[in-house]
Write an enzyme that holds these catalytic residues in place. Structure first.
Site, PDB file in Angstrom:
ATOM      1  N   LEU A  36       0.854  -1.163   0.031  1.00 10.54           N
ATOM      2  CA  LEU A  36      -0.138   0.021   0.095  1.00 10.54           C
ATOM      3  C   LEU A  36       0.923   1.376  -0.013  1.00 10.54           C
ATOM      4  O   LEU A  36       0.337   2.355   0.422  1.00 10.54           O
ATOM      5  CB  LEU A  36      -1.058  -0.021   1.231  1.00 10.54           C
ATOM      6  N   THR A 127       7.891  -2.930 -19.262  1.00  9.27           N
ATOM      7  CA  THR A 127       7.596  -1.234 -19.640  1.00  9.27           C
ATOM      8  C   THR A 127       8.435  -1.073 -20.912  1.00  9.27           C
ATOM      9  O   THR A 127       9.361  -1.456 -21.421  1.00  9.27           O
ATOM     10  CB  THR A 127       8.149  -0.649 -18.535  1.00  9.27           C
ATOM     11  N   TYR A 152      14.819   3.094 -13.578  1.00 11.22           N
ATOM     12  CA  TYR A 152      13.603   2.549 -13.724  1.00 11.22           C
ATOM     13  C   TYR A 152      13.543   1.474 -14.842  1.00 11.22           C
ATOM     14  O   TYR A 152      13.398   0.413 -14.825  1.00 11.22           O
ATOM     15  CB  TYR A 152      12.514   3.458 -13.774  1.00 11.22           C
ATOM     16  N   LYS A 156      13.839  -2.731 -14.976  1.00 12.88           N
ATOM     17  CA  LYS A 156      12.625  -3.569 -15.297  1.00 12.88           C
ATOM     18  C   LYS A 156      13.479  -4.518 -16.517  1.00 12.88           C
ATOM     19  O   LYS A 156      13.002  -5.791 -16.570  1.00 12.88           O
ATOM     20  CB  LYS A 156      11.911  -2.739 -16.115  1.00 12.88           C
TER      21      LYS A 156
END
Ligand SMILES: NC(=O)c1ccc[n+]([C@@H]2O[C@H](COP(=O)([O-])OP(=O)(O)OC[C@H]3O[C@@H](n4cnc5c(N)ncnc54)[C@H](O)[C@@H]3O)[C@@H](O)[C@H]2O)c1
Length: 322
Positions: A36, A127, A152, A156
């Site tokens: 969360l 991505t 980032y 990935k």
């Protein structure tokens, strides 16, 4: 046939919650694992009410490997959709170590845990950032050059290698899905709450009474602004279902986009038209470094490998937000 149980990491996130919705609709059981950090419990509450079922939500970090393994054992997980990640390109420049820890190290550990516990299916959220900033006006092919320009994208891209090794093991199944720019929503309760993508950025500005901004109007494109491939989140969810249910082995990576490009100016105009504010002033600023003129998906492989093509138009995606 017994119901398959899927672990959705990041399942309280924007895309993860849409995948949960689609999987439940298709008759699968889902277990959500999310810290969360960015995810919202109310999305899961919405899905519980919509489908009138209990959906377990484990609030824990994917770097808590004991917890992760315990959950996989407790719920006898058949497959994993791994969407949990940090995804802010700019922030990844400032905190590369954290990005590699969450996006790469934790993915590698998760796959080792999956293997130890005989989980056979793994679908990874990758991505278009793995392609970096291509210097061409051709759609990106999965086997084309990969040159991520941010921690980032790099985290990935490196994580994809472990996924590939997993699916190359006989008896295992899955792929890395490379999403392009995700837009839209299936319901107001599942809206994107981050401001990483163009449409939420524009809406955020308009809500504050500020003018939307275009970075670069001198690109070699039809209206001088950058062109991107905007794919609806409901199509992203359908792509996951297609990958989960594919009966043939899948290629190690698949682009998930529409294959159609829209310019920044077109997207802003669509948003302004949707809220009846077409006379809004738009600020034109210089280019930002690292923004390619054109970044769109070649979608042929997803079509031939698992019969997937996106169904939603950009107009429909933008409309879904209001
Ligand atoms: N939104 C896009 O346009 C887009 C494009 C390409 C790829 N992706 C990828 O899709 C995936 C989902 O993206 P999203 O847009 O739904 O983002 P999101 O931030 O809404 O969802 C990511 C979820 O992961 C959870 N999470 C983050 N770090 C965690 C941790 N350490 N432990 C447990 N949970 C953690 C967050 O709380 C959040 O719920 C990500 O992997 C992202 O890189 C998104």
């Amino acid at each position: 046939m017994t119901k398959e149980t899927w672990l959705l990491t990041g399942g309280a996130g924007y895309i993860g919650a849409h995948i949960a919705d689609e999987f439940i609709r298709a008759g699968k059981s889902v277990v959500i694992y999310d810290s969360l950090y960015q995810g919202l419990e109310h999305r899961i509450q919405y899905l519980r009410t919509k489908h009138n079922i209990d959906i377990p939500l484990i609030k824990a970090d994917i770097r808590d490997y004991n917890e992760l393994e315990g959950v996989i054992r407790t719920y006898k997980i058949d497959g994993i959709v791994h969407t949990a990640a940090l995804k802010a390109v700019g922030e990844s420049m400032e905190k590369p170590d954290e990005y590699f820890e969450v996006n790469l190290t934790a993915t590698n550990e998760l796959i080792d845990i999956a293997k130890r516990n005989s989980v056979k299916k793994f679908i990874f959220s990758s991505t278009a950032a793995v392609y970096g900033s291509p210097d061409t006006m051709d759609p990106c092919r999965e086997d084309g050059p990969k040159a991520p320009i941010s921690p980032y994208g790099d985290s990935k891209y490196q994580a994809e290698a472990k996924v590939t090794a997993f699916i190359n093991t006989p008896g295992n199944h899955g792929t890395s899905l490379r999403f392009f720019n995700v837009v839209g929503t299936a319901a107001p309760e599942l809206l994107d709450n981050s401001v990483e993508n163009l449409v939420p950025i524009v809406l955020g500005k308009l809500n504050k009474g500020a003018a939307p901004e275009i970075f670069g109007t001198d690109y070699p494109t039809k209206d001088g602004t950058c062109i991107r491939d905007y794919v609806d989140v409901r199509d992203i969810a359908r792509a996951h279902l297609a990958a989960a249910d594919a009966t043939q082995p899948l290629p190690p990576a698949l682009n998930i986009g529409t294959g159609r490009g829209a310019s920044v100016r077109e997207v802003i105009n669509l948003v302004l038209a949707a809220i009846n504010k077409t006379d809004t002033q738009v600020i034109e600023s210089p280019r930002r470094s690292g923004d390619p003129a054109f970044l769109c998906a070649d979608i042929n492989l997803a079509k031939s490998a698992m019969g997937f093509t996106a169904q939603y138009s950009l107009e429909a995606s933008v409309k879904s937000l209001f």
